[in-house]
Motif scaffolding. Sequence first.
Motif, PDB file in Angstrom:
ATOM      1  N   ALA A 129      47.960  38.263  36.163  1.00  0.00           N
ATOM      2  CA  ALA A 129      48.122  38.780  34.807  1.00  0.00           C
ATOM      3  C   ALA A 129      46.919  39.650  34.461  1.00  0.00           C
ATOM      4  CB  ALA A 129      48.246  37.625  33.816  1.00  0.00           C
ATOM      5  N   VAL A 130      47.157  40.767  33.794  1.00  0.00           N
ATOM      6  CA  VAL A 130      46.072  41.665  33.391  1.00  0.00           C
ATOM      7  C   VAL A 130      45.665  41.302  31.968  1.00  0.00           C
ATOM      8  CG1 VAL A 130      45.395  44.053  32.982  1.00  0.00           C
ATOM      9  CG2 VAL A 130      46.912  43.483  34.905  1.00  0.00           C
ATOM     10  N   SER A 131      44.398  40.874  31.812  1.00  0.00           N
ATOM     11  CA  SER A 131      43.933  40.337  30.526  1.00  0.00           C
ATOM     12  C   SER A 131      43.148  41.345  29.688  1.00  0.00           C
ATOM     13  CB  SER A 131      43.063  39.102  30.768  1.00  0.00           C
ATOM     14  OG  SER A 131      41.942  39.435  31.578  1.00  0.00           O
ATOM     15  N   GLY A 132      42.812  42.506  30.242  1.00  0.00           N
ATOM     16  CA  GLY A 132      42.052  43.501  29.482  1.00  0.00           C
ATOM     17  C   GLY A 132      41.603  44.625  30.392  1.00  0.00           C
ATOM     18  N   ARG A 169      34.713  39.177  31.818  1.00  0.00           N
ATOM     19  CA  ARG A 169      34.924  38.322  32.988  1.00  0.00           C
ATOM     20  C   ARG A 169      36.370  37.839  32.997  1.00  0.00           C
ATOM     21  NH1 ARG A 169      32.067  35.370  36.641  1.00  0.00           N
ATOM     22  NH2 ARG A 169      30.096  36.052  35.731  1.00  0.00           N
ATOM     23  N   PRO A 170      37.091  38.104  34.079  1.00  0.00           N
ATOM     24  CA  PRO A 170      38.485  37.642  34.118  1.00  0.00           C
ATOM     25  C   PRO A 170      38.564  36.124  34.289  1.00  0.00           C
ATOM     26  CG  PRO A 170      37.865  38.595  36.226  1.00  0.00           C
ATOM     27  CD  PRO A 170      36.709  38.827  35.303  1.00  0.00           C
ATOM     28  N   GLU A 171      39.500  35.525  33.592  1.00  0.00           N
ATOM     29  CA  GLU A 171      39.774  34.100  33.802  1.00  0.00           C
ATOM     30  C   GLU A 171      40.450  33.929  35.164  1.00  0.00           C
ATOM     31  OE1 GLU A 171      38.896  31.605  31.915  1.00  0.00           O
ATOM     32  OE2 GLU A 171      37.965  32.930  30.415  1.00  0.00           O
ATOM     33  N   PRO A 172      40.349  32.729  35.754  1.00  0.00           N
ATOM     34  CA  PRO A 172      41.056  32.498  37.018  1.00  0.00           C
ATOM     35  C   PRO A 172      42.539  32.827  36.889  1.00  0.00           C
ATOM     36  CG  PRO A 172      39.528  30.708  36.584  1.00  0.00           C
ATOM     37  CD  PRO A 172      39.549  31.553  35.350  1.00  0.00           C
ATOM     38  N   GLY A 173      43.056  33.532  37.901  1.00  0.00           N
ATOM     39  CA  GLY A 173      44.464  33.901  37.903  1.00  0.00           C
ATOM     40  C   GLY A 173      44.764  35.163  37.127  1.00  0.00           C
ATOM     41  N   THR A 174      43.711  35.850  36.628  1.00  0.00           N
ATOM     42  CA  THR A 174      43.929  37.091  35.876  1.00  0.00           C
ATOM     43  C   THR A 174      43.063  38.199  36.462  1.00  0.00           C
ATOM     44  OG1 THR A 174      42.157  36.764  34.239  1.00  0.00           O
ATOM     45  CG2 THR A 174      44.292  35.708  33.785  1.00  0.00           C
ATOM     46  N   ALA A 175      43.307  39.431  35.977  1.00  0.00           N
ATOM     47  CA  ALA A 175      42.542  40.601  36.419  1.00  0.00           C
ATOM     48  C   ALA A 175      42.196  41.452  35.204  1.00  0.00           C
ATOM     49  CB  ALA A 175      43.358  41.423  37.415  1.00  0.00           C
ATOM     50  N   VAL A 176      41.103  42.152  35.277  1.00  0.00           N
ATOM     51  CA  VAL A 176      40.685  43.088  34.245  1.00  0.00           C
ATOM     52  C   VAL A 176      40.671  44.485  34.864  1.00  0.00           C
ATOM     53  CG1 VAL A 176      38.771  43.865  32.784  1.00  0.00           C
ATOM     54  CG2 VAL A 176      39.307  41.417  32.961  1.00  0.00           C
ATOM     55  N   ARG A 177      41.452  45.412  34.286  1.00  0.00           N
ATOM     56  CA  ARG A 177      41.411  46.783  34.794  1.00  0.00           C
ATOM     57  C   ARG A 177      40.026  47.372  34.500  1.00  0.00           C
ATOM     58  NH1 ARG A 177      45.874  51.404  33.409  1.00  0.00           N
ATOM     59  NH2 ARG A 177      44.866  51.379  31.343  1.00  0.00           N
ATOM     60  N   ILE A 178      39.444  48.029  35.497  1.00  0.00           N
ATOM     61  CA  ILE A 178      38.068  48.513  35.366  1.00  0.00           C
ATOM     62  C   ILE A 178      37.944  49.893  36.001  1.00  0.00           C
ATOM     63  CG2 ILE A 178      37.207  47.484  37.528  1.00  0.00           C
ATOM     64  CD1 ILE A 178      34.661  46.681  35.892  1.00  0.00           C
ATOM     65  N   MET A 179      37.062  50.720  35.440  1.00  0.00           N
ATOM     66  CA  MET A 179      36.871  52.082  35.928  1.00  0.00           C
ATOM     67  C   MET A 179      35.523  52.196  36.651  1.00  0.00           C
ATOM     68  SD  MET A 179      39.669  53.095  34.804  1.00  0.00           S
ATOM     69  CE  MET A 179      40.798  52.180  33.769  1.00  0.00           C
ATOM     70  N   THR A 180      35.431  53.206  37.492  1.00  0.00           N
ATOM     71  CA  THR A 180      34.179  53.443  38.210  1.00  0.00           C
ATOM     72  C   THR A 180      33.033  53.613  37.221  1.00  0.00           C
ATOM     73  OG1 THR A 180      35.373  54.535  40.000  1.00  0.00           O
ATOM     74  CG2 THR A 180      33.007  54.953  39.846  1.00  0.00           C
ATOM     75  N   GLY A 181      31.947  52.884  37.444  1.00  0.00           N
ATOM     76  CA  GLY A 181      30.785  52.962  36.577  1.00  0.00           C
ATOM     77  C   GLY A 181      30.821  52.025  35.402  1.00  0.00           C
ATOM     78  N   ALA A 182      31.940  51.378  35.160  1.00  0.00           N
ATOM     79  CA  ALA A 182      32.027  50.437  34.036  1.00  0.00           C
ATOM     80  C   ALA A 182      31.250  49.174  34.360  1.00  0.00           C
ATOM     81  CB  ALA A 182      33.483  50.115  33.747  1.00  0.00           C
ATOM     82  N   PRO A 183      30.648  48.523  33.346  1.00  0.00           N
ATOM     83  CA  PRO A 183      29.821  47.344  33.620  1.00  0.00           C
ATOM     84  C   PRO A 183      30.645  46.141  34.043  1.00  0.00           C
ATOM     85  CG  PRO A 183      30.016  47.690  31.251  1.00  0.00           C
ATOM     86  CD  PRO A 183      30.644  48.885  31.912  1.00  0.00           C
ATOM     87  N   VAL A 184      30.037  45.328  34.895  1.00  0.00           N
ATOM     88  CA  VAL A 184      30.589  44.020  35.241  1.00  0.00           C
ATOM     89  C   VAL A 184      29.625  42.969  34.706  1.00  0.00           C
ATOM     90  CG1 VAL A 184      31.715  44.933  37.309  1.00  0.00           C
ATOM     91  CG2 VAL A 184      29.439  43.922  37.492  1.00  0.00           C
ATOM     92  N   PRO A 185      30.037  41.712  34.580  1.00  0.00           N
ATOM     93  CA  PRO A 185      29.108  40.680  34.098  1.00  0.00           C
ATOM     94  C   PRO A 185      27.844  40.634  34.952  1.00  0.00           C
ATOM     95  CG  PRO A 185      31.353  39.851  34.093  1.00  0.00           C
ATOM     96  CD  PRO A 185      31.399  41.191  34.779  1.00  0.00           C
TER      97      PRO A 185
END
Length: 430
Positions: A71-74, A84-100
């Motif tokens: 499931a895509v959560s954000g 931060r994605p919850e277990p079983g989910t994904a966050v769409r992210i772009m090149t250069g975007a911050p991660v936790p």
Amino acid sequence: MLRRVAPLETISAPTVDAAGLVLATNVEARLAIPPFSNSAMDGYLVNSADLPAIEAEEVTVEKLDAPITLAVSGEVAAGGRAQRPEPGTAVRIMTGAPVPSEFDGLTVVPVEYTDAAPGPGALPAEVAVHTVARRRNIRRLGDDITPADIVARAGTVIDAATQAALLSAGVPEVTVHRAPRVAVVSCGAELITFDGATPSAEVEHMTPGMLPDSNGPMLESLASGLAAATVTRESCDDDPQRMRELLDRLAADHDLIVTSGGVSTGAYDVVHQVLSEQGEDVFFGEVSQKPGAPQGLGAWKGTPVIGLPGNPVAAFMGFQLYASAAIARLRGLDPDTDLTVRPHFEAMAGSEFRPAKNRTSFVPVHLHFGDAEAPAPVATPYHRSGFGSHRIGGMVGTRGYAMLEPSETILPGEMLTIYDFPYRGMARKK
């Protein structure tokens, strides 16, 4: 010549305006590069535990037998806030975007490893991952540079790449040697200056004995290409008093004066005459080279003066060999007095090179790249009819020069050393 010039004083300059200048001090980073951990790919940030591990050590990418749907959560765009994605989910992210900042256990799955369409589009409700990889595709904070690292050292020319590195490291201003103020002077009563207002009819009906002033614009272009921020172009006839007055004016606010013509032993060689009468620590004589044996060197009211020959190929080569090194020293670089250590490469002679019998020859060359049958670039002399110092027409498209010792004939197919145009000086030896 190099003993007569010294690096110019230092100034503080905005980094965005400092291209071409030379650092006077080492520069430390104020920011890390990158300044935060971020995604290296366009894709989906997921928990690594939600994906199967690749078993075989020699495999880096593996297609799954059955896709894994999450499931895509954000989503996080560049400049957004890390999620931060919850277990079983994904966050769409772009090149250069911050991660936790604590991203252990997270992975960015490239969009091409999923069933999502690449490019702009609405955020999907879910995404299916069909391929996994060993790489996590996350750039760690400071994995290039950390604060207090030396980004660039004293003596470095601020070229485009250095400028980008300094700005990325949070350096808004730098301490540099100011750019030299150089004056170039064409000498000779026979010279006519062409400008944008010169009509074609005037060119076609020039009085016999008159010549276009090509040296002045040529030397101005050469000096400007070496990051001399201010280049003044002047001309002077053969009148000694007018030459004295011109030197007085230029010496008052320039760091170097480069003249062309008037340096030999003729009755109207005004640079030779004036500097020999009133100059400081003057040399006029022949250097064992071709083209450009007559050379002059002195100072006028404390400002160094380099006197180049009047023939255009000789003036061009004299600037490359001598004036360019003086400008490099003024800029804060460290030119070597050994001409053979300048940047060079090997090329194959495409025709015969026959140097002077008793002098070192500096031969401008045309270079031809990409010949599948040649082991190196192919070099040919600038003029097919010989190395006359007046043959400026052959200089069109030249890319460097060969330095040949007396009687060192190079035959077609033999290798020879080519030195680059232009000579920009060397970094300080530290």
